[in-house]
Design a protein around this motif. Structure first.
Motif, PDB file in Angstrom:
ATOM      1  N   LEU A  44       0.830  -1.212   0.000  1.00 15.40           N
ATOM      2  CA  LEU A  44       0.000   0.000   0.000  1.00 15.40           C
ATOM      3  C   LEU A  44       0.859   1.254   0.000  1.00 15.40           C
ATOM      4  O   LEU A  44       0.533   2.233  -0.679  1.00 15.40           O
ATOM      5  N   ALA A  45       1.949   1.241   0.757  1.00 14.29           N
ATOM      6  CA  ALA A  45       2.840   2.403   0.773  1.00 14.29           C
ATOM      7  C   ALA A  45       3.413   2.663  -0.622  1.00 14.29           C
ATOM      8  O   ALA A  45       3.574   3.816  -1.026  1.00 14.29           O
ATOM      9  N   ALA A  50      -4.174   2.407  -4.561  1.00 15.96           N
ATOM     10  CA  ALA A  50      -4.981   1.207  -4.332  1.00 15.96           C
ATOM     11  C   ALA A  50      -6.050   1.441  -3.264  1.00 15.96           C
ATOM     12  O   ALA A  50      -7.084   0.765  -3.261  1.00 15.96           O
ATOM     13  N   VAL A  51      -5.812   2.397  -2.357  1.00 10.67           N
ATOM     14  CA  VAL A  51      -6.771   2.646  -1.277  1.00 10.67           C
ATOM     15  C   VAL A  51      -7.278   4.081  -1.211  1.00 10.67           C
ATOM     16  O   VAL A  51      -8.295   4.340  -0.566  1.00 10.67           O
ATOM     17  N   ALA A  52      -6.591   5.011  -1.851  1.00  4.28           N
ATOM     18  CA  ALA A  52      -6.993   6.423  -1.776  1.00  4.28           C
ATOM     19  C   ALA A  52      -8.429   6.589  -2.253  1.00  4.28           C
ATOM     20  O   ALA A  52      -8.788   6.173  -3.354  1.00  4.28           O
ATOM     21  N   VAL A  69      -2.338   2.022   7.885  1.00  3.31           N
ATOM     22  CA  VAL A  69      -1.659   2.471   6.672  1.00  3.31           C
ATOM     23  C   VAL A  69      -2.688   2.935   5.641  1.00  3.31           C
ATOM     24  O   VAL A  69      -2.534   3.992   5.027  1.00  3.31           O
ATOM     25  N   ALA A  70      -3.760   2.161   5.456  1.00  7.30           N
ATOM     26  CA  ALA A  70      -4.796   2.550   4.500  1.00  7.30           C
ATOM     27  C   ALA A  70      -5.413   3.895   4.875  1.00  7.30           C
ATOM     28  O   ALA A  70      -5.621   4.756   4.014  1.00  7.30           O
ATOM     29  N   ALA A  76     -11.233   6.437   2.085  1.00 10.48           N
ATOM     30  CA  ALA A  76     -12.445   7.166   2.468  1.00 10.48           C
ATOM     31  C   ALA A  76     -12.949   6.697   3.828  1.00 10.48           C
ATOM     32  O   ALA A  76     -13.395   7.497   4.652  1.00 10.48           O
ATOM     33  N   SER A  77     -12.899   5.399   4.070  1.00 10.34           N
ATOM     34  CA  SER A  77     -13.254   4.831   5.365  1.00 10.34           C
ATOM     35  C   SER A  77     -12.519   3.511   5.510  1.00 10.34           C
ATOM     36  O   SER A  77     -12.207   2.851   4.522  1.00 10.34           O
TER      37      SER A  77
END
Length: 102
Positions: A44-45, A50-52, A69-70, A76-77
């Motif tokens: 993810l870093a 992938a999570v933004a 981290v996410a 968003a949540s």
């Protein structure tokens, strides 16, 4: 990134046993940053897109590492879920230490 973690697995696990030596609690997965969680956190870093802006479920969160981290990368949540009540407490402490809301 700050995490409240244990330094000695044996000591943490033995502290959860009852007087007869039987396990009173499951293996303390919440007390360590396991290799699978470290790998996901690193991924993810390296790939924050992938999570933004996404809704994230960290199933079997343990210490909350991947969820935190996410959240830090702009999800968003984030829901951090685990069956172990100790993991819930550890995740809350770690989220607070990292100033994120899960």
């Amino acid at each position: 990134m700050r995490l409240h973690l244990a330094h000695d697995a044996a000591a943490v696990w033995s502290a959860t046993q009852d007087d007869d030596g039987w396990d009173a609690a499951p293996i303390p997965f919440w007390a360590f940053a396991w290799s699978g969680g470290l790998a996901l956190a690193r991924y993810l870093a390296d790939h924050p897109d992938a999570v933004a802006g996404e809704r994230v479920l960290d199933f079997g969160t343990g210490s909350g590492l991947v969820a935190i981290v996410a959240a830090r990368l702009g999800a968003a949540s984030v829901v951090a879920a685990d069956v172990d009540p100790f993991a819930e407490t550890a995740t809350e402490l770690n989220a607070k230490a990292n100033r994120v809301r899960l």
